[in-house]
Design a protein around this motif. Structure first.
Motif: not given
Ligand code: SF4
Ligand code: FES
Length: 247
Positions: A73, A168, A223
């Motif tokens: 992540i 991401v 994110v």
């Protein structure tokens, strides 16, 4: 705490990379993730080995330089936080943590965890200037701006150019970043004269840099450490459409 790290090591842009395993001992739960890496690096330096290269500057969530992919992540497990704001208390004693650089064709790896995010700077530069009257500073209330517009512009101005939205995205699209920059300038009267020209130029530069297309996955918003809304992408697309029609 003791944690095992699997860290991406790559000597240079053209060198092959690999995950190397390190043990981080005596990790305090209140250490930031970057402080933990500092301690690992001190041990590597003492042992005569090459320390892990990673970017950081402010270490308080405002400069956007510290981009790491932690356990898959970008910026790690905390929402609305940058890598430098992640603390080791988010992990458990004995955990194995994978640390990789932001990966995108437009972000070449320079060394280990450091990537070149100059493509984002070139998108901003492509936007050109904002019209500004010279002379003394104008009175603060001489240009009325509604609170709704001012709030939206400021929300988008929070983008720190970290590139997590790109990292991401399965398409490595830079739409959230570009739309935040276009929105914060385009909504305010000072940015209005060049609004559509600026949108067209920045989107053309975004495409030229090799970023992908947006397929509305929404992971960028999830994110983003500044929680920029993907509604900005829709606003950017409307500005681009108007710019194309006006050509
Ligand atoms: S939109 Fe969010 S994730 Fe993307 S560059 Fe700006 S702050 Fe970083
Ligand atoms: S070091 Fe500046 S945002 Fe993390």
């Amino acid at each position: 705490m003791t944690v095992t790290l699997k860290v991406w090591r790559q000597a240079g842009p053209a060198a092959p990379g690999r995950l190397e395993t390190y043990t981080a001992n005596n990790v305090h739960p209140d250490m930031s993730f970057l402080e933990m890496l500092d301690v690992v690096n001190e041990d590597l330096i003492k042992a005569g080995q090459d320390p892990i290269a990673f970017d950081s500057d402010c270490r308080e969530g405002i400069c956007g330089s510290c981009g790491l992919v932690i356990n898959g992540i970008p910026h790690g497990p905390d929402r609305g936080a940058t890598t430098c704001q992640v603390h080791m208390r988010r992990f458990k004693n004995g955990d194995t943590i994978t640390v990789e650089p932001f990966r995108a064709r437009a972000f070449p790896v320079l060394k280990d965890l450091i990537v070149d995010r100059g493509a984002l700077d070139r998108i901003i530069a492509a936007g050109g200037y904002v019209s500004m009257n010279v002379g003394g500073a104008p009175d603060g209330n001489s240009i009325p701006i509604s609170k709704e517009v001012a709030d939206l512009a400021m929300d988008n101005a929070q983008c720190i150019g970290c590139g997590a939205c790109v990292a991401v995205c399965k398409n490595a699209a830079a739409h959230l970043f570009t739309s935040a920059k276009i929105t914060h300038l385009g909504l305010l009267p000072q940015g209005e004269p060049e609004r559509y020209r600026r949108a067209a130029r920045m989107i053309e530069q975004m495409d030229a840099e090799g970023f992908g297309a947006c397929s509305n996955e929404g992971e960028c918003e999830a994110v983003c450490p500044k929680e920029i809304s993907i509604r900005s992408i829709a606003r950017m697309n409307r500005d681009y459409f108007k710019a194309a029609v006006a050509k």
